[in-house]
Design a protein around this motif. Structure first.
Motif, PDB file in Angstrom:
ATOM      1  N   TRP B 188       0.831  -1.206   0.000  1.00  0.00           N
ATOM      2  CA  TRP B 188       0.000   0.000   0.000  1.00  0.00           C
ATOM      3  C   TRP B 188       0.866   1.257   0.000  1.00  0.00           C
ATOM      4  O   TRP B 188       0.578   2.221  -0.708  1.00  0.00           O
ATOM      5  CB  TRP B 188      -0.912  -0.041   1.223  1.00  0.00           C
ATOM      6  N   SER B 191       2.307   1.751  -3.442  1.00  0.00           N
ATOM      7  CA  SER B 191       1.362   2.046  -4.525  1.00  0.00           C
ATOM      8  C   SER B 191       0.626   3.371  -4.332  1.00  0.00           C
ATOM      9  O   SER B 191       0.249   3.999  -5.316  1.00  0.00           O
ATOM     10  CB  SER B 191       0.344   0.910  -4.642  1.00  0.00           C
ATOM     11  N   TYR B 225      -1.406   3.673 -11.564  1.00  0.00           N
ATOM     12  CA  TYR B 225      -0.264   3.171 -10.777  1.00  0.00           C
ATOM     13  C   TYR B 225      -0.772   2.717  -9.409  1.00  0.00           C
ATOM     14  O   TYR B 225      -0.312   1.720  -8.853  1.00  0.00           O
ATOM     15  CB  TYR B 225       0.766   4.298 -10.647  1.00  0.00           C
ATOM     16  N   PHE B 226      -1.761   3.485  -8.889  1.00  0.00           N
ATOM     17  CA  PHE B 226      -2.391   3.117  -7.616  1.00  0.00           C
ATOM     18  C   PHE B 226      -3.623   2.241  -7.851  1.00  0.00           C
ATOM     19  O   PHE B 226      -3.973   1.409  -7.017  1.00  0.00           O
ATOM     20  CB  PHE B 226      -2.746   4.413  -6.884  1.00  0.00           C
ATOM     21  N   PRO B 229      -2.982  -1.811  -7.742  1.00  0.00           N
ATOM     22  CA  PRO B 229      -2.690  -2.326  -6.390  1.00  0.00           C
ATOM     23  C   PRO B 229      -3.852  -2.144  -5.421  1.00  0.00           C
ATOM     24  O   PRO B 229      -4.017  -2.961  -4.516  1.00  0.00           O
ATOM     25  CB  PRO B 229      -1.490  -1.499  -5.942  1.00  0.00           C
ATOM     26  N   SER B 271       2.175  -6.416  -7.447  1.00  0.00           N
ATOM     27  CA  SER B 271       0.919  -5.666  -7.529  1.00  0.00           C
ATOM     28  C   SER B 271       1.066  -4.359  -8.293  1.00  0.00           C
ATOM     29  O   SER B 271       0.175  -3.974  -9.038  1.00  0.00           O
ATOM     30  CB  SER B 271       0.414  -5.340  -6.125  1.00  0.00           C
ATOM     31  N   THR B 272       2.159  -3.661  -8.078  1.00  0.00           N
ATOM     32  CA  THR B 272       2.240  -2.290  -8.586  1.00  0.00           C
ATOM     33  C   THR B 272       2.707  -2.185 -10.030  1.00  0.00           C
ATOM     34  O   THR B 272       2.132  -1.384 -10.778  1.00  0.00           O
ATOM     35  CB  THR B 272       3.125  -1.449  -7.648  1.00  0.00           C
ATOM     36  N   GLY B 275      -0.019  -1.497 -13.486  1.00  0.00           N
ATOM     37  CA  GLY B 275      -1.156  -0.592 -13.633  1.00  0.00           C
ATOM     38  C   GLY B 275      -1.463  -0.204 -15.063  1.00  0.00           C
ATOM     39  O   GLY B 275      -2.614   0.098 -15.400  1.00  0.00           O
ATOM     40  N   VAL B 531       9.097  -1.510  -9.626  1.00  0.00           N
ATOM     41  CA  VAL B 531       8.277  -0.353  -9.983  1.00  0.00           C
ATOM     42  C   VAL B 531       9.092   0.628 -10.822  1.00  0.00           C
ATOM     43  O   VAL B 531       8.617   1.146 -11.844  1.00  0.00           O
ATOM     44  CB  VAL B 531       7.740   0.323  -8.703  1.00  0.00           C
TER      45      VAL B 531
END
Lengths: 90, 600, 69
Positions: B188, B191, B225-226, B229, B271-272, B275, B531
């Motif tokens: 978190w 992201s 990008y956020f 995630p 996750s990140t 996006g 990232v």
């Protein structure tokens, strides 16, 4: 993946047989007025340890899932690439 | 037998407060969802089509951000205190982040809902995906920024608890639930950096008028990008419940603790840098970058398939311990009468279906077939709308007794409610997917067009509309039953043992997991490197193309519609009625002008 | 006949619905364009079978089903 014997690691909370939480009513009846949410372990009839557990049912379920995904993939190829007109996008 | 509320009364109050905010948001958001389902299917139109987007924004923000994340902070606070077996370091810090998040939520909600009242010069009809060029009132962005900072403080609170615990237990493995909380928060932090930059440096100054223009592609890219995630941020509390609670509910034990840790570490890493797969049709991002994002996305199937195996195997362990036999008939030995179990199991099943439509979204070439169609809402109502939301509702039936000390008001209503949610979502989501394949667009109040009909291969568009409306109605009823059950539970008296809250140890214990899995600094470092690799070049190319601030002015929704209506109204006297009768666009403009005049 | 608990019965009822909804799509894929009513009929048939299994399980339970639920 089991690097250690698990049976020694049995925690205090895992309990024996039908039950952790002595005050949870052990409802064996099918018509269950007194069933308390979260007491699934009250219905345990046998303990199965790591080495005795063979998740064959999991294999069956995942094989079914993979078969569905594969069939849908083929289905998509026929419908979207061979059968259809242009799709509205944007 | 003392439960959570007896052992950690202060923490239990915070968890209760978080759940209360989450459930209020759930009630409001679900009601708006019902109005939208009936509106866009043209069953019942109680609102103006202009207001549809206000309700859509409120529905998205209240459910996808407020309900999920407030429930998350509640569950994580519970998991940290229970897992570390100690209270949080300073309860004032805990209340501080709760207060900041709630204040931000109220500010954002007011900014959105003010759009329904023409007298208040405030609106935020920018949808849950709040990137430029749609512009909201500054209060919307400032509220969101406070909300995000609140979640950061919550993470700091939990890391402080970890530091205290580590001080007393220098050589122990991190307990599984806190491990899941800490890895999720690392993801978190990495992201939310993107959305924080977008909001603080671009959107807030822009909405305040400090800067004239923004680069829309830059804010879009920072949002996504956020924006991917965040879906794992919703999913991780559900995974936490599936891994640690569901096996216990099924009567078994978690199959493998090390495997669970591997899955959460993989989510930190992967996750990140994915996006851009939400931007497959964005001009201005080169195909190559999109291809890299697609490759990373396909790697994310790995932790999901690991989860499918581990969770199903753990549930099967429960079924076998309860006397289940055979290849498939063991499924019948599971405690289906338990709404907490049945809800989570149905949610997991729906997630498997959502996984398939997610693979379609993730594939770059197939994505073009469904991009921006109703397929996409169909997909995320299966994932966040069922895998996450139904797991959270089902989990509530087991968690609420622990944090209030009260037994659940009605188990049959609970079971009926989770099954009703499943049925409603089958109707709505399935019809949405099929509508999307026909090209019906998403985010549209009136998806009907003059002189154009969507052609259905099987059935008809009318049936699809009926299924969406019927499913939406069932889902709303399910939420009503849920909220009633929760409120009735809260109103009951405390009892000694409201629920069996023990969690049995995993079959394969953490001692078998490589020590490196607990090296949080290492995984953070690798995640940052990934990232940087995935985003440096795309961002550089976007900024090189049209500058940091770009050249796009804002498009506040209310003002542009008024301008449209004025233009249409001034054009009307010059057109004879006979001529207008043959010109559909003018009809529409005239109708729009009339409705605007009535509503304002 | 195996005895079903009310909970399992309810969950199985839920499972019949996606089967019925998609039944027509699958038929359409093979070239049979079934009318809307066929979906409802198919669902009724599934529910009838399920109810039959449930009722039979109640009337003639196995001896060893006391622990399943």
């Amino acid at each position: 993946m089991a690097a250690e014997p698990e049976s020694e690691e049995m925690p205090t909370s895992a309990g024996e047989g039908a039950g952790d939480g002595a005050s949870i009513p052990d409802t064996e009846s099918i018509d269950d007025e007194g069933y308390v949410i979260g007491s699934g372990r009250a219905g345990v009839v046998r303990q199965i340890d790591h080495d005795d557990f063979d998740p064959i049912g999991t294999l069956v379920l995942i094989a079914i899932y993979m078969a569905i995904v594969g069939a849908m993939w083929i289905f998509m190829y026929f419908v979207e690439f061979l059968g259809g007109d242009l799709t509205v996008i944007g | 037998m003392a439960t959570f509320v007896d052992r950690y009364p202060d923490e239990a109050k915070v968890v209760q407060a978080s759940f209360a905010v989450a459930f209020i948001a759930l009630g409001i958001g679900a009601f708006f969802g019902l109005i939208q389902a009936l509106h866009r299917t043209n069953i019942l139109r109680v609102i103006d089509s202009v207001d549809y987007y206000t309700l859509l924004t409120a529905h998205g923000v209240l459910l996808a951000l407020v309900f999920t994340i407030f429930f998350l902070v509640g569950v994580f606070t519970w998991a940290i205190a229970k897992g570390f077996e100690r209270p949080l370091p300073d309860i004032r810090l805990t209340w501080a982040w709760f207060g900041l998040m709630t204040t931000g939520t109220v500010l954002t909600a007011v900014a959105i809902l003010a759009g329904l009242v023409p007298e208040i010069p405030m609106s935020a009809d920018v949808l849950y995906t709040f990137y430029a060029p749609l512009e909201a009132h500054p209060a919307f962005y400032i509220g969101l920024a406070m909300f995000i900072v609140g979640t950061w403080m919550a993470g700091a609170d939990w890391f402080l608890a970890y530091r205290d615990w580590r001080g007393d237990n220098p050589d122990e493995r991190i307990p599984l639930q806190p491990f899941m909380v800490l890895t999720t928060m690392i993801m978190w932090y990495v992201s939310t950096l993107g959305v924080a930059v977008a909001v603080v440096f671009f959107l807030i100054p822009w909405s305040l008028g400090l800067i004239e223009t923004v680069n829309p592609l830059l804010t879009r890219t920072l949002f996504w990008y956020f924006g991917h995630p965040v879906v794992y941020f919703w999913l991780m509390p559900a995974y936490l419940l599936w891994y640690t609670v569901l096996p216990k509910l099924a009567g078994g034990r978690l199959f493998s603790d090390p495997l669970a840790r591997v899955v959460f570490v993989l989510f930190v890493l992967l996750s990140t840098p994915v996006g851009i797969h939400h931007q497959y049709v964005d001009p201005g991002i080169a195909e190559g970058f999109k291809f890299i994002a697609m490759t990373n996305t396909m790697f994310l199937l790995l932790p999901s398939l690991l989860t499918a195996f581990t969770v199903v195997a753990s549930v099967e362990h429960g079924a076998r311990q309860r006397g289940g036999e055979g290849y498939l008939s063991w499924l019948g030995a599971l405690p289906w009468r338990d709404p907490a179990f049945a809800g989570m199991a149905l949610a997991g099943l729906m997630f498997a279906a959502g996984g398939f439509s997610g693979m379609v979204n993730a594939g770059m070439n197939i994505n073009y077939l469904v991009h921006n169609t109703l397929w996409v809402p169909g997909h995320f109502h299966m994932t966040v709308g069922t895998a996450v939301a139904l797991t959270m509702m089902a989990g509530t039936y087991w968690l609420l007794p622990q944090i209030t000390g009260k037994t659940v008001y009605s188990r049959p209503i609970g079971l009926f409610q989770v099954v009703l949610w499943f049925i409603g979502m089958v109707f709505m989501s399935n019809a949405m997917h099929r509508g999307g394949l026909l090209g019906i667009p998403r985010r549209t109040a009136e998806p009907q067009y003059q002189n154009f009909d969507f052609a259905a291969a099987v059935g008809s568009v009318g049936e699809i509309r009926m299924q969406i409306a019927f499913g939406g109605l069932l889902l709303f009823l399910s939420v009503v039953f849920f909220l009633f059950n929760v409120a009735a539970t809260w109103a009951e008296d405390r009892v000694d043992t409201p629920v069996d809250d023990t969690i049995p140890a995993p079959l394969s214990p953490p001692s078998g997991a490589p020590l490196i899995l607990d090296n949080l600094a290492l995984w953070t470092g690798i995640a940052v490197v990934l990232v940087v690799l995935a985003y440096t070049l795309p961002l550089a190319s976007i900024v090189t193309d049209s500058g940091l601030l770009g050249s796009s002015p804002g498009f506040p929704v209310a003002i542009s519609l008024e301008a449209l209506a004025e233009a249409a109204a001034s054009a009307l006297p010059h057109v004879s009625l006979d001529a207008a009768a043959g010109l559909r666009p003018l009809d529409v403009a005239a109708e729009a002008a009339e409705t605007l005049e009535v509503s304002r | 006949m195996r005895q079903l608990s009310p909970g399992l019965f309810l969950v199985l009822v839920a499972f019949t619905i996606p089967l019925a909804v998609e039944f027509r799509t699958v038929a359409g894929f093979f070239g049979f364009d079934l009318p809307f009513i066929s979906m409802i009929l198919f669902e009724v048939v599934l529910l009838a079978i399920l109810t039959g299994v449930y009722v039979l399980g109640r009337l003639t339970p196995d001896e060893d089903t006391a622990t399943t639920s």
